[in-house]
Design an enzyme around this catalytic site. Structure first.
Site, mmCIF file in Angstrom:
data_model
loop_
_atom_site.group_PDB
_atom_site.id
_atom_site.type_symbol
_atom_site.label_atom_id
_atom_site.label_comp_id
_atom_site.label_asym_id
_atom_site.label_seq_id
_atom_site.Cartn_x
_atom_site.Cartn_y
_atom_site.Cartn_z
ATOM 1 N N TYR A 77 0.833 -1.203 0.000
ATOM 2 C CA TYR A 77 0.000 0.000 0.000
ATOM 3 C C TYR A 77 0.871 1.258 0.000
ATOM 4 O O TYR A 77 0.577 2.223 -0.681
ATOM 5 C CB TYR A 77 -0.940 0.018 1.218
ATOM 6 C CG TYR A 77 -1.969 1.121 1.106
ATOM 7 C CD1 TYR A 77 -3.208 0.879 0.515
ATOM 8 C CD2 TYR A 77 -1.683 2.418 1.548
ATOM 9 C CE1 TYR A 77 -4.138 1.897 0.375
ATOM 10 C CE2 TYR A 77 -2.604 3.439 1.409
ATOM 11 C CZ TYR A 77 -3.831 3.178 0.823
ATOM 12 O OH TYR A 77 -4.743 4.178 0.677
ATOM 13 N N PHE A 129 -7.247 22.136 -23.991
ATOM 14 C CA PHE A 129 -7.528 20.705 -24.109
ATOM 15 C C PHE A 129 -8.766 20.423 -23.259
ATOM 16 O O PHE A 129 -8.956 21.023 -22.207
ATOM 17 C CB PHE A 129 -6.343 19.823 -23.679
ATOM 18 C CG PHE A 129 -6.648 18.369 -23.924
ATOM 19 C CD1 PHE A 129 -6.667 17.886 -25.224
ATOM 20 C CD2 PHE A 129 -7.002 17.523 -22.894
ATOM 21 C CE1 PHE A 129 -7.022 16.564 -25.480
ATOM 22 C CE2 PHE A 129 -7.346 16.197 -23.148
ATOM 23 C CZ PHE A 129 -7.354 15.717 -24.442
ATOM 24 N N THR A 130 -9.582 19.487 -23.732
ATOM 25 C CA THR A 130 -10.915 19.262 -23.133
ATOM 26 C C THR A 130 -10.872 19.081 -21.611
ATOM 27 O O THR A 130 -11.483 19.859 -20.868
ATOM 28 C CB THR A 130 -11.559 18.034 -23.796
ATOM 29 O OG1 THR A 130 -10.643 16.940 -23.720
ATOM 30 C CG2 THR A 130 -11.871 18.321 -25.259
ATOM 31 N N ASP A 220 1.797 20.874 -20.003
ATOM 32 C CA ASP A 220 1.029 19.660 -20.269
ATOM 33 C C ASP A 220 1.974 18.825 -21.121
ATOM 34 O O ASP A 220 2.067 19.011 -22.326
ATOM 35 C CB ASP A 220 -0.272 19.982 -20.997
ATOM 36 C CG ASP A 220 -1.070 18.712 -21.312
ATOM 37 O OD1 ASP A 220 -0.468 17.617 -21.289
ATOM 38 O OD2 ASP A 220 -2.268 18.815 -21.596
ATOM 39 N N LYS A 263 0.055 8.303 -23.252
ATOM 40 C CA LYS A 263 0.456 8.734 -24.593
ATOM 41 C C LYS A 263 1.947 8.432 -24.754
ATOM 42 O O LYS A 263 2.333 7.297 -24.912
ATOM 43 C CB LYS A 263 0.165 10.230 -24.773
ATOM 44 C CG LYS A 263 -1.141 10.716 -24.140
ATOM 45 C CD LYS A 263 -2.397 10.394 -24.920
ATOM 46 C CE LYS A 263 -3.674 10.742 -24.185
ATOM 47 N NZ LYS A 263 -3.869 12.098 -23.751
ATOM 48 N N ARG A 387 -12.826 16.299 -33.658
ATOM 49 C CA ARG A 387 -12.236 17.385 -32.884
ATOM 50 C C ARG A 387 -12.741 18.679 -33.517
ATOM 51 O O ARG A 387 -12.085 19.262 -34.370
ATOM 52 C CB ARG A 387 -10.706 17.327 -32.920
ATOM 53 C CG ARG A 387 -10.100 16.332 -31.932
ATOM 54 C CD ARG A 387 -10.376 16.751 -30.509
ATOM 55 N NE ARG A 387 -9.792 15.871 -29.502
ATOM 56 C CZ ARG A 387 -10.414 15.505 -28.378
ATOM 57 N NH1 ARG A 387 -11.661 15.860 -28.138
ATOM 58 N NH2 ARG A 387 -9.805 14.778 -27.482
ATOM 59 N N PHE A 454 -18.512 15.280 -26.096
ATOM 60 C CA PHE A 454 -18.111 14.468 -27.247
ATOM 61 C C PHE A 454 -18.014 12.986 -26.920
ATOM 62 O O PHE A 454 -18.192 12.132 -27.778
ATOM 63 C CB PHE A 454 -16.771 14.969 -27.816
ATOM 64 C CG PHE A 454 -15.626 14.907 -26.844
ATOM 65 C CD1 PHE A 454 -15.429 15.926 -25.921
ATOM 66 C CD2 PHE A 454 -14.750 13.831 -26.842
ATOM 67 C CE1 PHE A 454 -14.374 15.859 -25.018
ATOM 68 C CE2 PHE A 454 -13.699 13.761 -25.947
ATOM 69 C CZ PHE A 454 -13.514 14.779 -25.027
HETATM 70 C C1 LIG Z 1 -4.986 12.847 -23.027
HETATM 71 C C2 LIG Z 1 -4.612 14.199 -22.684
HETATM 72 C C3 LIG Z 1 -4.849 14.724 -21.399
HETATM 73 C C4 LIG Z 1 -5.613 13.974 -20.342
HETATM 74 O O1 LIG Z 1 -5.026 12.780 -19.984
HETATM 75 P P1 LIG Z 1 -5.865 11.453 -19.615
HETATM 76 O O2 LIG Z 1 -4.796 10.466 -19.335
HETATM 77 O O3 LIG Z 1 -6.708 11.111 -20.799
HETATM 78 O O4 LIG Z 1 -6.701 11.758 -18.427
HETATM 79 C C5 LIG Z 1 -4.400 16.001 -21.144
HETATM 80 N N1 LIG Z 1 -3.787 16.748 -22.083
HETATM 81 C C6 LIG Z 1 -3.553 16.290 -23.319
HETATM 82 C C7 LIG Z 1 -2.863 17.144 -24.322
HETATM 83 C C8 LIG Z 1 -3.969 15.005 -23.671
HETATM 84 O O5 LIG Z 1 -3.760 14.559 -24.913
#
Ligand SMILES: *Cc1c(COP(=O)(O)O)cnc(C)c1O
Length: 463
Positions: A77, A129-130, A220, A263, A387, A454
């Site tokens: 843990y 970004f969303t 980011d 990513k 998008r 979306f």
């Molecule tokens: C995917 C993404 C996020 C959010 O990350 P998650 O792992 O999907 O929660 C933030 N910023 C960018 C540019 C992204 O592509």
């Protein structure tokens, strides 16, 4: 062709040890499936998809080393060995002082927004970004776009369309005062602009400007290695530097970062928040207990942190990035040769088709990109995503739809998953749809969820 020219082709820097069989579907079945999914590719079942370009998020193929690392999970843990491996990797590769694991990128965005944003604060960013913008808004902040104008034009070939317009930022600082701007959120290879990079020169100017005004830079850093590749290829003075070196320099110009490791970092789940400021870190590491889990696991299993630690190191290899972005460029050039309108220059993680130019007979209220994504799926079972106006959502104050200039369909390429032959099949399918584009009718929205619509909105075909 010159007869005696020596050719040096390149190929993927890996060989394949295990395969997953693809599911073939019929056109009749796909037609039925897209209606059942309300013309939203996010609501399709994966088993009804042939080639899946919905996203590059969590869809990478892990290496044999990462899989071996999964077997070394220390599922304690507290104080898992794998956490310390992750911490070491983040320090060595990115150079940040403190790291807090989170279940994925938005977990880090949530904690960061709660730590740094006060109600009424302004958060500038190079295009939104969303999930990032939503967490800023939920924390009481107001997002302001400060990306250069070129980014909003899909045909403009500026090499660094992710750059920040320092004039736009300065106007915000003059209008609201620097004390109202806790940080600027800088995205690398800006997703919503078509995977467009920011230059090192721009980042350096931004650092100098923000230092003067006491404003932090939060990166980011989701696709930082891909951004580093474009700097290496296009920016003066960087052609001799390694990706790893450039990545570290990018991070060194910022005060912290949120990361979706799904990513760049080649894992199926995971993320982190990285910070240099001790007080911010202490507050964040306390908050993470409320939302994710203890600060040494943050919602992840030990094995996930181990795979991430290994993936971070693999992600900054020059050979890996060259093949990764190279595959995207291969597909993009094929589409360009077929006169398909795509965002230029070709970005790092996918090809973005300009749906306004592809379907000029549809108005933006008829959701051209949503429509095109559905048509591409029906043609050959290739799943893509919208998008454009659906992703952009509504202004939280006025309730009115945002009308983004860019109305794009994203063909996102997962890392190390598909081959060049798959890219050929995809290009052929896009070409088939393009030939019959005049007959395509738009959509109307029949269900709209409140947040990040979306993902779950539903549509019907216009008569
Ligand atoms: C995917 C993404 C996020 C959010 O990350 P998650 O792992 O999907 O929660 C933030 N910023 C960018 C540019 C992204 O592509």
């Amino acid at each position: 062709m010159e007869k005696n020219k020596i050719k040096h082709s390149w190929a993927e820097p890996f060989k394949i040890k295990m395969v997953e069989l693809l599911k073939m579907t019929t056109s009749a079945k796909r037609r039925k499936a897209i209606i059942e999914a309300g013309y939203n590719t996010f609501l399709l079942k994966s088993e009804d998809v042939y080639i899946d370009l919905l996203t590059d998020s969590g869809t990478s193929a892990m290496s044999d080393r990462q899989w071996a690392g999964m077997m070394l999970g220390d599922e304690a843990y507290a104080g898992s060995t794998n956490f310390y491996h992750l911490e070491e990797a983040v320090k060595a590769v990115y150079g940040y002082k403190y790291v807090i694991p989170t279940h994925q990128g938005r977990g880090a965005e949530n904690i960061l927004s709660k730590v740094l944003i006060k109600k009424g604060d302004i958060i500038p960013g190079n295009m939104y970004f969303t999930t990032t913008r939503l967490h800023q808004e939920l924390a009481g902040g107001i997002f302001q776009d400060v990306i250069i104008d070129e980014a909003h034009d899909s045909a403009n070939t500026h090499p660094f369309k992710g750059n920040i317009d320092l004039g736009k930022l300065d106007m915000l600082v003059k209008k609201h005062g620097p004390e109202k701007i806790p940080y600027i959120c800088v995205a690398v290879t800006v997703n919503m602009a078509g995977g467009q990079p920011i230059s090192m020169g721009n980042l350096k100017e931004l650092r100098a400007y923000t230092k003067k005004h006491g404003i932090k830079i939060i990166l980011d850093m989701t696709r930082v290695a891909e951004n580093a590749y474009f700097i290496q290829q296009k920016e003066k003075g960087y052609s001799g530097k390694s990706i790893r070196w450039i990545v570290k320099e990018i991070c060194s110009l910022t005060d912290g970062a949120t990361m979706s490791a799904k990513k760049d970092a080649l894992v199926n789940i995971g993320g982190f928040l990285a910070l240099n400021d001790k007080e911010d870190y202490e507050e964040a590491s306390n908050l993470v207990v409320v939302y994710e889990g203890l600060h040494t696991y943050g919602g992840l299993a030990g094995r996930d942190m181990e795979a991430m630690a290994i993936g971070i190191v693999e992600s900054v290899s020059d050979l890996h990035i060259k093949a990764r972005v190279g595959q995207v460029i291969y597909l993009g050039e094929k589409l360009r040769d077929m006169d398909i309108p795509i965002t230029e220059p070709i970005g790092g993680h996918g090809i973005f088709i300009d749906a306004k130019r592809f379907l000029p007979h549809l108005t933006q209220d008829q959701f051209p990109a949503q429509t095109l994504a559905a048509e591409l799926y029906v043609d050959a079972g290739v799943r893509t995503m919208e998008r454009g106006i659906v992703s952009a959502g509504r202004n939280p104050k006025t309730g009115k739809n945002y009308y983004p200039d860019l109305e794009l369909v994203r063909l996102t390429i997962p890392r190390r998953v598909y081959t060049q032959a798959h890219m050929d099949v995809i290009a052929e399918s896009v070409c088939n749809v393009f030939k019959n584009r005049n007959k395509i009718k738009g959509l109307k929205m029949v269900y709209e969820p409140k947040y990040l619509r979306f993902f779950q909105a539903r549509f019907e075909k216009l008569k």
